[in-house]
Design an enzyme around this catalytic site. Structure first.
Site, PDB file in Angstrom:
ATOM      1  N   CYS A 115       0.814  -1.226   0.000  1.00 27.76           N
ATOM      2  CA  CYS A 115       0.000   0.000   0.000  1.00 27.76           C
ATOM      3  C   CYS A 115       0.845   1.273   0.000  1.00 27.76           C
ATOM      4  O   CYS A 115       0.338   2.350  -0.323  1.00 27.76           O
ATOM      5  CB  CYS A 115      -0.947   0.007   1.194  1.00 27.76           C
ATOM      6  SG  CYS A 115      -2.100  -1.351   1.143  1.00 27.76           S
ATOM      7  N   HIS A 253      -3.109   7.500   2.038  1.00 23.24           N
ATOM      8  CA  HIS A 253      -3.537   6.190   1.543  1.00 23.24           C
ATOM      9  C   HIS A 253      -4.918   5.899   2.129  1.00 23.24           C
ATOM     10  O   HIS A 253      -5.162   6.111   3.314  1.00 23.24           O
ATOM     11  CB  HIS A 253      -2.528   5.127   1.982  1.00 23.24           C
ATOM     12  CG  HIS A 253      -3.017   3.731   1.786  1.00 23.24           C
ATOM     13  ND1 HIS A 253      -3.569   3.308   0.596  1.00 23.24           N
ATOM     14  CD2 HIS A 253      -3.070   2.665   2.628  1.00 23.24           C
ATOM     15  CE1 HIS A 253      -3.925   2.038   0.715  1.00 23.24           C
ATOM     16  NE2 HIS A 253      -3.636   1.629   1.931  1.00 23.24           N
ATOM     17  N   ASN A 283     -10.031   0.165  -0.277  1.00 23.15           N
ATOM     18  CA  ASN A 283      -8.571   0.238  -0.245  1.00 23.15           C
ATOM     19  C   ASN A 283      -8.030  -0.347  -1.550  1.00 23.15           C
ATOM     20  O   ASN A 283      -8.100  -1.550  -1.763  1.00 23.15           O
ATOM     21  CB  ASN A 283      -8.061  -0.546   0.971  1.00 23.15           C
ATOM     22  CG  ASN A 283      -6.548  -0.532   1.089  1.00 23.15           C
ATOM     23  OD1 ASN A 283      -5.843  -0.110   0.177  1.00 23.15           O
ATOM     24  ND2 ASN A 283      -6.048  -0.997   2.224  1.00 23.15           N
TER      25      ASN A 283
HETATM   26  N1  ACO Z   1     -18.395  -8.104   9.149  1.00 25.31           N
HETATM   27  C1  ACO Z   1     -18.849  -8.388  10.386  1.00 25.31           C
HETATM   28  N2  ACO Z   1     -18.064  -8.788  11.398  1.00 25.31           N
HETATM   29  C2  ACO Z   1     -16.758  -8.875  11.146  1.00 25.31           C
HETATM   30  C3  ACO Z   1     -16.199  -8.593   9.889  1.00 25.31           C
HETATM   31  C4  ACO Z   1     -17.080  -8.206   8.871  1.00 25.31           C
HETATM   32  N3  ACO Z   1     -16.658  -7.886   7.633  1.00 25.31           N
HETATM   33  N4  ACO Z   1     -14.874  -8.762   9.944  1.00 25.31           N
HETATM   34  C5  ACO Z   1     -14.580  -9.149  11.190  1.00 25.31           C
HETATM   35  N5  ACO Z   1     -15.728  -9.225  11.924  1.00 25.31           N
HETATM   36  C6  ACO Z   1     -15.896  -9.589  13.314  1.00 25.31           C
HETATM   37  C7  ACO Z   1     -14.775 -10.449  13.834  1.00 25.31           C
HETATM   38  O1  ACO Z   1     -14.980 -11.807  13.513  1.00 25.31           O
HETATM   39  C8  ACO Z   1     -14.867 -10.204  15.301  1.00 25.31           C
HETATM   40  O2  ACO Z   1     -15.909 -10.976  15.827  1.00 25.31           O
HETATM   41  P1  ACO Z   1     -15.774 -11.649  17.305  1.00 25.31           P
HETATM   42  O3  ACO Z   1     -15.639 -10.473  18.219  1.00 25.31           O
HETATM   43  O4  ACO Z   1     -17.049 -12.403  17.409  1.00 25.31           O
HETATM   44  O5  ACO Z   1     -14.559 -12.478  17.229  1.00 25.31           O
HETATM   45  C9  ACO Z   1     -15.288  -8.749  15.381  1.00 25.31           C
HETATM   46  O6  ACO Z   1     -15.846  -8.415  14.111  1.00 25.31           O
HETATM   47  C10 ACO Z   1     -14.149  -7.822  15.681  1.00 25.31           C
HETATM   48  O7  ACO Z   1     -13.047  -8.158  14.802  1.00 25.31           O
HETATM   49  P2  ACO Z   1     -11.763  -7.300  14.740  1.00 25.31           P
HETATM   50  O8  ACO Z   1     -10.891  -7.788  13.640  1.00 25.31           O
HETATM   51  O9  ACO Z   1     -11.158  -7.206  16.096  1.00 25.31           O
HETATM   52  O10 ACO Z   1     -12.421  -5.911  14.346  1.00 25.31           O
HETATM   53  P3  ACO Z   1     -11.797  -4.503  14.368  1.00 25.31           P
HETATM   54  O11 ACO Z   1     -12.591  -3.585  15.176  1.00 25.31           O
HETATM   55  O12 ACO Z   1     -10.318  -4.532  14.587  1.00 25.31           O
HETATM   56  O13 ACO Z   1     -12.035  -4.052  12.834  1.00 25.31           O
HETATM   57  C11 ACO Z   1     -10.754  -3.923  10.824  1.00 25.31           C
HETATM   58  C12 ACO Z   1     -11.459  -4.829  11.800  1.00 25.31           C
HETATM   59  C13 ACO Z   1     -11.777  -3.021  10.175  1.00 25.31           C
HETATM   60  C14 ACO Z   1     -10.079  -4.779   9.774  1.00 25.31           C
HETATM   61  C15 ACO Z   1      -9.732  -3.074  11.607  1.00 25.31           C
HETATM   62  O14 ACO Z   1      -8.922  -3.893  12.402  1.00 25.31           O
HETATM   63  C16 ACO Z   1      -8.861  -2.309  10.704  1.00 25.31           C
HETATM   64  O15 ACO Z   1      -9.301  -1.408  10.023  1.00 25.31           O
HETATM   65  N6  ACO Z   1      -7.561  -2.616  10.687  1.00 25.31           N
HETATM   66  C17 ACO Z   1      -6.648  -1.975   9.792  1.00 25.31           C
HETATM   67  C18 ACO Z   1      -6.707  -2.773   8.572  1.00 25.31           C
HETATM   68  C19 ACO Z   1      -6.287  -1.995   7.417  1.00 25.31           C
HETATM   69  O16 ACO Z   1      -6.624  -0.846   7.258  1.00 25.31           O
HETATM   70  N7  ACO Z   1      -5.544  -2.672   6.605  1.00 25.31           N
HETATM   71  C20 ACO Z   1      -5.062  -2.118   5.484  1.00 25.31           C
HETATM   72  C21 ACO Z   1      -3.946  -1.166   5.863  1.00 25.31           C
HETATM   73  S1  ACO Z   1      -2.485  -1.637   5.236  1.00 25.31           S
HETATM   74  C22 ACO Z   1      -2.835  -1.672   3.668  1.00 25.31           C
HETATM   75  O17 ACO Z   1      -3.504  -0.799   3.199  1.00 25.31           O
HETATM   76  C23 ACO Z   1      -2.379  -2.837   2.908  1.00 25.31           C
END
Ligand code: ACO
Length: 326
Positions: A115, A253, A283
């Protein structure tokens, strides 16, 4: 003393026709529009058609950038294309783009920094232009992340989309005053391979002989993102004497609205200066910054003389910043 700067002559972008909404995704995996929107700010993303490759997206974006710059493709002597989703393992997608533009002189190569790819490619082209090795460069971010997603993994498949963006840079002599020169004023690149396993693709020619799928520890990425992004922006401020107040447009980004908002807040960059397209594009990895840039140029926000701040963070981890006067 005068300085050679890489001045932006134009930009262009391309998005595949097909739009995939959160509601459509919710029909395929256990998710909801509400969950995706609240956690990421994403409402929809574009998906490349069958037979539409990263190079096709890159060629379309490059042609748009050349048209915007008002220059002929034959005057380009360097193409740096950032991608993690090349058409093939080799040759570089950049040479397919070069060929598609009818160019067969100069150099074209791919750059892989996930990214952060566009910021790394911009810095690379800028260094070549300032050294005098090349005169005019196309810097392209082009991705078909839909091809490396596990469409059964709701934790990742909702986040990414396809697209491409490009800028044309030209080496120009400027007065040598960082406070008023046009062009790329400073770039700062970082990597830390201790974080490889937090965001990676579980395949490759040497390891598995397969393409693989994207895997991510989302919380871990989130935890590191804001600190890394803001550190490298402070480096850009320190190198130029610029301040958050002096920034006209912050074009980050586009991974996640919460990361963008938290970074802008920590740096005291006013919300109205932040260019956001993650809601419409998702993204798109290395393509996200030039895609967002083009939106803000086309709608009249980014104007000649504006100070524009780019930042990105991605797999590796890699991260970087660039400060450009339009
Ligand atoms: N829909 C519904 N529920 C979901 C989904 C979904 N799409 N995805 C995960 N969940 C659930 C999980 O299973 C979990 O359930 P549980 O509590 O029963 O186990 C719950 O939601 C919380 O999961 P987390 O992964 O802890 O959720 P979080 O609040 O961290 O949000 C997210 C996830 C959006 C991916 C967040 O961590 C994030 O934005 N991280 C940065 C990721 C990113 O931006 N990556 C790209 C940057 S680097 C690049 O660009 C390559």
């Amino acid at each position: 003393m005068t300085a050679i700067r890489s001045v932006v002559l134009g930009c262009g972008s391309y998005l595949p026709q097909k739009v995939l909404t959160n509601a459509e995704l919710a029909a395929r995996v256990d998710t909801s529009d509400e969950w995706i929107t609240q956690r990421t700010g994403i409402r929809q993303r574009h998906i490349a058609a069958d037979g539409e490759f990263t190079s096709h997206l890159g060629i379309a974006a490059a042609k748009a950038a050349l048209a915007d710059a008002g220059i002929d493709a034959q005057s380009i002597d360097l193409i740096v294309l950032a991608t993690s989703t090349p058409d093939n393992t080799f040759p570089a997608t950049a040479v397919a783009v070069q060929n598609g533009l009818g160019i067969n002189h100069g150099a074209a190569f791919d750059l892989q920094a996930v990214c952060s790819g566009f910021v790394f490619a911009l810095a690379t082209a800028d260094n070549f232009l300032r050294s005098g090795a090349f005169k005019r460069a196309l810097v392209i971010g082009a991705e078909t992340f839909s091809r490396i997603l596990d469409w059964n993994d709701r934790g990742t498949c909702v986040l990414f989309g396809d697209g491409a963006g490009a800028v044309v840079l030209e080496a120009q002599e400027q007065p040598g005053n960082v406070a008023s020169d046009r062009g790329v004023l400073t770039t700062h690149l970082r990597s830390d391979g201790r974080h490889q396993s937090k965001l990676y693709v579980d395949g490759g020619p040497s390891s598995t002989q397969t393409v693989g799928h994207l895997r991510m520890e989302g919380r871990e990425v989130f935890k590191h993102a804001v600190g890394m992004i803001t550190d490298v922006i402070v480096d850009a401020f320190n190198a130029t004497g610029a301040t958050a107040d002096a920034i006209d447009w912050f074009i980050p980004h586009q991974a996640n609205k919460r990361i963008i908002d938290a970074s802008a807040h920590k740096l005291h960059i006013a919300p109205q200066k932040v260019v956001l397209t993650v809601d419409r594009h998702g993204n798109t990895s290395a393509a996200s910054i030039p895609l967002a840039l083009c939106v803000a140029v086309r709608d009249g926000r980014v104007k000649k003389g504006d100070l524009v701040l780019f930042e990105a963070m991605g797999g590796g981890f890699t991260w970087g910043s660039a400060l450009v006067r339009w």
